[in-house]
Motif scaffolding. Structure first.
Motif, PDB file in Angstrom:
ATOM      1  N   TYR A  57       0.845  -1.193   0.000  1.00  0.00           N
ATOM      2  CA  TYR A  57       0.000   0.000   0.000  1.00  0.00           C
ATOM      3  C   TYR A  57       0.882   1.246   0.000  1.00  0.00           C
ATOM      4  O   TYR A  57       2.024   1.203   0.466  1.00  0.00           O
ATOM      5  CB  TYR A  57      -0.893   0.029   1.232  1.00  0.00           C
ATOM      6  CG  TYR A  57      -2.067  -0.916   1.190  1.00  0.00           C
ATOM      7  CD1 TYR A  57      -2.707  -1.242  -0.004  1.00  0.00           C
ATOM      8  CD2 TYR A  57      -2.558  -1.478   2.349  1.00  0.00           C
ATOM      9  CE1 TYR A  57      -3.787  -2.096  -0.030  1.00  0.00           C
ATOM     10  CE2 TYR A  57      -3.642  -2.335   2.334  1.00  0.00           C
ATOM     11  CZ  TYR A  57      -4.252  -2.633   1.136  1.00  0.00           C
ATOM     12  OH  TYR A  57      -5.323  -3.475   1.117  1.00  0.00           O
ATOM     13  N   PRO A  58       0.337   2.373  -0.441  1.00  0.00           N
ATOM     14  CA  PRO A  58       1.132   3.618  -0.425  1.00  0.00           C
ATOM     15  C   PRO A  58       1.187   4.267   0.958  1.00  0.00           C
ATOM     16  O   PRO A  58       1.606   5.405   1.089  1.00  0.00           O
ATOM     17  CB  PRO A  58       0.401   4.507  -1.429  1.00  0.00           C
ATOM     18  CG  PRO A  58      -0.993   4.007  -1.420  1.00  0.00           C
ATOM     19  CD  PRO A  58      -0.920   2.528  -1.150  1.00  0.00           C
ATOM     20  N   SER A  59       0.743   3.550   1.980  1.00  0.00           N
ATOM     21  CA  SER A  59       0.828   4.037   3.353  1.00  0.00           C
ATOM     22  C   SER A  59       1.247   2.862   4.241  1.00  0.00           C
ATOM     23  O   SER A  59       1.232   1.717   3.807  1.00  0.00           O
ATOM     24  CB  SER A  59      -0.527   4.586   3.811  1.00  0.00           C
ATOM     25  OG  SER A  59      -1.492   3.571   3.789  1.00  0.00           O
ATOM     26  N   ILE A  60       1.609   3.188   5.473  1.00  0.00           N
ATOM     27  CA  ILE A  60       2.032   2.147   6.417  1.00  0.00           C
ATOM     28  C   ILE A  60       1.216   2.302   7.690  1.00  0.00           C
ATOM     29  O   ILE A  60       1.166   3.388   8.276  1.00  0.00           O
ATOM     30  CB  ILE A  60       3.541   2.264   6.726  1.00  0.00           C
ATOM     31  CG1 ILE A  60       4.360   2.073   5.450  1.00  0.00           C
ATOM     32  CG2 ILE A  60       3.958   1.268   7.797  1.00  0.00           C
ATOM     33  CD1 ILE A  60       5.841   2.371   5.601  1.00  0.00           C
ATOM     34  N   SER A  61       0.567   1.211   8.116  1.00  0.00           N
ATOM     35  CA  SER A  61      -0.198   1.184   9.368  1.00  0.00           C
ATOM     36  C   SER A  61       0.341   0.053  10.228  1.00  0.00           C
ATOM     37  O   SER A  61       0.428  -1.081   9.770  1.00  0.00           O
ATOM     38  CB  SER A  61      -1.676   0.945   9.092  1.00  0.00           C
ATOM     39  OG  SER A  61      -2.218   2.014   8.369  1.00  0.00           O
ATOM     40  N   ARG A  66       8.469  -1.978   1.131  1.00  0.00           N
ATOM     41  CA  ARG A  66       7.629  -1.409   0.081  1.00  0.00           C
ATOM     42  C   ARG A  66       8.410  -1.382  -1.230  1.00  0.00           C
ATOM     43  O   ARG A  66       9.641  -1.223  -1.233  1.00  0.00           O
ATOM     44  CB  ARG A  66       7.184   0.020   0.420  1.00  0.00           C
ATOM     45  CG  ARG A  66       6.224   0.117   1.600  1.00  0.00           C
ATOM     46  CD  ARG A  66       4.894  -0.513   1.258  1.00  0.00           C
ATOM     47  NE  ARG A  66       3.884  -0.316   2.266  1.00  0.00           N
ATOM     48  CZ  ARG A  66       3.584  -1.190   3.204  1.00  0.00           C
ATOM     49  NH1 ARG A  66       4.273  -2.313   3.307  1.00  0.00           N
ATOM     50  NH2 ARG A  66       2.615  -0.957   4.066  1.00  0.00           N
ATOM     51  N   THR A  67       7.683  -1.522  -2.337  1.00  0.00           N
ATOM     52  CA  THR A  67       8.275  -1.412  -3.671  1.00  0.00           C
ATOM     53  C   THR A  67       7.607  -0.240  -4.369  1.00  0.00           C
ATOM     54  O   THR A  67       6.383  -0.109  -4.344  1.00  0.00           O
ATOM     55  CB  THR A  67       8.055  -2.707  -4.483  1.00  0.00           C
ATOM     56  OG1 THR A  67       8.682  -3.788  -3.774  1.00  0.00           O
ATOM     57  CG2 THR A  67       8.663  -2.602  -5.866  1.00  0.00           C
ATOM     58  N   ASN A 121      10.136   4.295 -15.140  1.00  0.00           N
ATOM     59  CA  ASN A 121       9.300   3.129 -14.804  1.00  0.00           C
ATOM     60  C   ASN A 121      10.049   1.996 -14.110  1.00  0.00           C
ATOM     61  O   ASN A 121       9.500   0.907 -13.948  1.00  0.00           O
ATOM     62  CB  ASN A 121       8.562   2.593 -16.034  1.00  0.00           C
ATOM     63  CG  ASN A 121       7.522   3.571 -16.509  1.00  0.00           C
ATOM     64  OD1 ASN A 121       6.802   4.159 -15.707  1.00  0.00           O
ATOM     65  ND2 ASN A 121       7.448   3.768 -17.814  1.00  0.00           N
ATOM     66  N   GLN A 122      11.273   2.217 -13.702  1.00  0.00           N
ATOM     67  CA  GLN A 122      12.039   1.202 -12.967  1.00  0.00           C
ATOM     68  C   GLN A 122      11.474   1.083 -11.550  1.00  0.00           C
ATOM     69  O   GLN A 122      10.991   2.060 -10.979  1.00  0.00           O
ATOM     70  CB  GLN A 122      13.502   1.624 -12.916  1.00  0.00           C
ATOM     71  CG  GLN A 122      14.411   0.661 -12.196  1.00  0.00           C
ATOM     72  CD  GLN A 122      15.858   1.170 -12.172  1.00  0.00           C
ATOM     73  OE1 GLN A 122      16.181   2.234 -12.689  1.00  0.00           O
ATOM     74  NE2 GLN A 122      16.728   0.397 -11.549  1.00  0.00           N
ATOM     75  N   THR A 123      11.522  -0.121 -10.973  1.00  0.00           N
ATOM     76  CA  THR A 123      11.062  -0.308  -9.598  1.00  0.00           C
ATOM     77  C   THR A 123      12.256  -0.466  -8.660  1.00  0.00           C
ATOM     78  O   THR A 123      13.341  -0.878  -9.074  1.00  0.00           O
ATOM     79  CB  THR A 123      10.143  -1.545  -9.473  1.00  0.00           C
ATOM     80  OG1 THR A 123      10.871  -2.702  -9.857  1.00  0.00           O
ATOM     81  CG2 THR A 123       8.887  -1.397 -10.304  1.00  0.00           C
ATOM     82  N   ALA A 124      12.002  -0.136  -7.401  1.00  0.00           N
ATOM     83  CA  ALA A 124      13.016  -0.314  -6.351  1.00  0.00           C
ATOM     84  C   ALA A 124      12.278  -0.600  -5.051  1.00  0.00           C
ATOM     85  O   ALA A 124      11.138  -0.162  -4.856  1.00  0.00           O
ATOM     86  CB  ALA A 124      13.875   0.937  -6.210  1.00  0.00           C
ATOM     87  N   SER A 125      12.912  -1.331  -4.156  1.00  0.00           N
ATOM     88  CA  SER A 125      12.315  -1.652  -2.865  1.00  0.00           C
ATOM     89  C   SER A 125      13.112  -1.005  -1.746  1.00  0.00           C
ATOM     90  O   SER A 125      14.314  -0.772  -1.870  1.00  0.00           O
ATOM     91  CB  SER A 125      12.284  -3.169  -2.660  1.00  0.00           C
ATOM     92  OG  SER A 125      11.416  -3.778  -3.583  1.00  0.00           O
ATOM     93  N   TYR A 126      12.400  -0.712  -0.668  1.00  0.00           N
ATOM     94  CA  TYR A 126      13.065  -0.208   0.535  1.00  0.00           C
ATOM     95  C   TYR A 126      12.424  -0.853   1.752  1.00  0.00           C
ATOM     96  O   TYR A 126      11.309  -1.353   1.704  1.00  0.00           O
ATOM     97  CB  TYR A 126      12.998   1.325   0.620  1.00  0.00           C
ATOM     98  CG  TYR A 126      11.612   1.909   0.779  1.00  0.00           C
ATOM     99  CD1 TYR A 126      11.092   2.195   2.033  1.00  0.00           C
ATOM    100  CD2 TYR A 126      10.823   2.201  -0.331  1.00  0.00           C
ATOM    101  CE1 TYR A 126       9.835   2.744   2.187  1.00  0.00           C
ATOM    102  CE2 TYR A 126       9.564   2.752  -0.195  1.00  0.00           C
ATOM    103  CZ  TYR A 126       9.082   3.021   1.072  1.00  0.00           C
ATOM    104  OH  TYR A 126       7.823   3.565   1.218  1.00  0.00           O
TER     105      TYR A 126
END
Length: 149
Positions: free
Chosen positions: A51-55, A69-70, A107-112
């Motif tokens: 999700y674009p948020s963190i709960s 998140r990616t 349009n490249q993806t990355a994770s953190y």
């Protein structure tokens, strides 16, 4: 008397079914988040949804949580985004890894990954903050909400 049934066209039926599946999946996920104990495997799975948020929900025995998140580069190629953390009352630390996201292509993806550590006691039952990714042209905010039990 002729029994007539109203029929939907194939296109309308497909759209209706997809909307229904979407609504049910959102309702199910929200209900699971509200009811799940954070130490359970279901709730661990739920907080890892991209999700674009963190709960987060910290139970009394839980001191750390990690979330991955990616994201996708919507800016130009060769973009660098630096993480800026808004502190959250009740947390000892928030560590983002990597601190910078570097994209070489559009349009490249990355994770953190974000590691959260709670204080031994919290003066408040809830905390809010954000992680904002800032580049020369864009900023993308990830809201964070935390419940302390």
């Amino acid at each position: 008397m002729e029994d007539r049934k109203r029929r939907l066209s194939p296109t309308t039926s497909t759209i209706f079914i997809l909307c229904l599946v979407y609504i049910l999946s959102i309702s199910t996920a929200n209900a699971a988040i509200a009811e799940a104990d954070t130490s359970s495997s279901l709730s661990t799975y739920i907080i890892q949804l991209n999700y674009p948020s963190i709960s987060l929900r910290f139970t009394a025995s839980l001191t750390t949580l990690s979330v991955t998140r990616t994201v996708r580069n919507v800016g130009p190629a060769n973009s660098r985004y630096k993480s800026v953390i808004d502190p959250i009352v009740g947390l000892d630390s928030i560590v983002v890894s990597p601190r910078d996201l570097v994209f070489t292509k559009a349009n490249q993806t990355a994770s953190y990954r974000v590691d959260f550590a709670r204080k031994a006691t919290s003066a408040t039952p809830y905390g809010q903050g954000a992680i904002t990714w800032v580049s020369a042209q864009h900023s993308v905010r990830t809201p964070v909400s935390v419940e302390f039990q």
